[in-house]
Write an enzyme that holds these catalytic residues in place. Structure first.
Site, short mmCIF file in Angstrom:
data_model
loop_
_atom_site.label_atom_id
_atom_site.label_comp_id
_atom_site.label_asym_id
_atom_site.label_seq_id
_atom_site.Cartn_x
_atom_site.Cartn_y
_atom_site.Cartn_z
N LYS A 154 0.90 -1.06 0.13
CA LYS A 154 0.28 0.63 0.14
C LYS A 154 0.92 1.05 -0.12
CE LYS A 154 -4.10 0.61 0.03
NZ LYS A 154 -4.68 1.28 -0.51
N ASP A 177 0.03 -12.68 5.45
CA ASP A 177 -0.58 -13.49 6.91
C ASP A 177 -1.55 -13.71 5.88
OD1 ASP A 177 -1.86 -14.98 8.57
OD2 ASP A 177 -1.11 -12.99 9.75
C1 IPM Z 1 0.31 -17.58 10.11
C2 IPM Z 1 -0.32 -18.09 11.71
C3 IPM Z 1 0.12 -16.72 12.67
C4 IPM Z 1 0.91 -15.70 11.81
C5 IPM Z 1 -0.13 -16.27 13.64
C6 IPM Z 1 -0.55 -18.29 14.31
C7 IPM Z 1 0.34 -15.70 15.63
O1 IPM Z 1 -1.55 -16.75 11.48
O2 IPM Z 1 2.00 -18.74 10.15
O3 IPM Z 1 -0.20 -17.08 9.28
O4 IPM Z 1 0.38 -14.52 12.82
O5 IPM Z 1 2.21 -15.16 11.05
MN MN Z 2 -1.64 -16.73 9.42
#
Ligand code: IPM
Ligand code: MN
Length: 356
Positions: A193, A249
């Site tokens: 972004k 993520d």
């Molecule tokens: C991922 C998971 C993790 C993250 C969590 C569980 C902390 O969502 O590996 O994508 O946010 O990175």
């Molecule tokens: Mn995740």
């Protein structure tokens, strides 16, 4: 002489079931390979259950063992909803500890469709790789946000070194692939972004700089909101995408949804001195022990581990075995992501396919 040393974190919830399935399949692969010295497993106690018993999710000495004593690690999903730290956050989650502790700066998340796997979102051929920056970005603020009763802030960190190394990883992956499904063009899409955030504009600038080192790979840019739309409507145009931690993520789960769910998606956390491989999904404690768990993400994480360690033949054989089991309908992934017969049934079918 010892064989390849594989760290094993069995994890919580369905973790032990699906990691067992992966170990069975890995052992079957070794048995079938003439002259193979097999795998030496190094079991590491880590996750929510570990926190409950010991007060830490992964001991520092064990993080060091994952770096120094194994060639790579296969990790199951971790976390249990009722295991919390005093501040209320989930205690058993290892992302922060392992990604930072092992400096695995690239989270490599292949997203692809499989014959025989239904998706509630109708997608064409999907086969791309999300490279998620894994040690900084917004999640550099993990456990470090500042705030009081009235206001809270989290800070997004983008360093030059951190961006250079993850960008190089993305371009190297693109250089080794065959290009996007739609046009065969080797392409890196920088997702950000940068129209709003200074940190993302910096990320884009550094990615652009790295592109000059890889003339065989095309660079393009997509704002993250537009990329979310394109990942649903025209996923076949993507090859490799590189992005900041938080964006990666979110968009990798979106990508998973287009190919039948994140239950089918593996991830490699890769650094220069250590690497571990895991399914993208969580520990689904409500499914544990009910013979419903889908181990495909864990099996594909094992494929990535084998590839990473240079066991390319074994990786290819395992990927083909999983693919044929899915395509023939030897096991059926339901649209809710579960599998009748669970991890054991899938492992049986994959081992049978390997022996064929
Ligand atoms: C991922 C998971 C993790 C993250 C969590 C569980 C902390 O969502 O590996 O994508 O946010 O990175
Ligand atoms: Mn995740």
């Amino acid at each position: 002489m010892t064989g390849t040393r594989i760290g094993l974190i069995r994890g919580d919830g369905i973790g032990p079931e699906i990691v067992d399935a992966a170990v069975r399949v890995l052992d079957a692969l070794a048995d079938l390979a003439p002259g193979s010295r097999g795998w030496d497993y190094v079991e590491i106690d880590a996750g929510a259950d570990t926190y409950r018993r010991t007060g830490v999710a992964c001991a520092e000495a064990d993080v060091r063992r994952l770096r120094d004593e194994v060639d790579a690690t296969l990790k199951g999903p971790v976390g249990l909803p009722d295991v919390r730290t005093p501040d209320g956050t989930e205690a058993g989650v290892l992302g922060g500890i392992l990604r930072t502790g092992l400096d695995t700066y690239a989270n490599v998340r292949p997203v692809r469709s499989w014959l025989g796997v239904p998706s509630r979102v109708r997608a064409k051929e999907v086969d791309y790789v999300i490279v998620r920056e894994n040690t900084e970005g917004l999640y550099a603020s993990r456990d470090k946000g500042v705030g009081n009763r009235w206001a809270v802030t989290d800070t997004l960190l983008a360093t030059r070194e951190g961006t250079l190394r993850v960008a190089r990883k993305a371009f190297a992956i693109a250089a080794a692939r065959r290009g996007a499904a739609a046009d065969g063009v080797r392409r890196v899409t920088c997702v950000d972004k940068s129209n709003v955030l200074r940190s993302h504009a910096f990320f884009r600038e550094v990615v652009t700089e790295v592109a000059a080192e890889f003339p065989q790979v095309e660079l393009e840019y997509r704002y993250a909101d537009a990329a979310a739309q394109d990942l649903v409507l025209s996923p076949e145009r993507f090859d490799v995408l590189v992005m900041e931690n938080f964006l990666g993520d979110v968009l990798s789960d979106l990508g998973g949804a287009t190919v039948g769910g994140i239950g089918l998606c593996p991830a490699g956390n890769i650094g220069d001195g250590a690497a571990y491989f895991e399914p993208v999904h969580g520990s689904a404690p409500d499914l544990a022990g009910r013979d419903r768990a889908n181990p495909v993400g864990q099996l594909l994480a094992s494929v990535m581990l084998l590839d990473h360690l240079g066991h390319v033949d074994e990786a290819t054989r395992l990927r083909r075995a999983v693919s044929s089991v899915l395509a023939r309908g030897a096991v059926r992934i339901e649209t809710d992501g579960t599998v009748t017969g669970g991890a054991r049934a899938v492992a049986d079918a994959v081992v049978a396919a390997l022996r064929d």
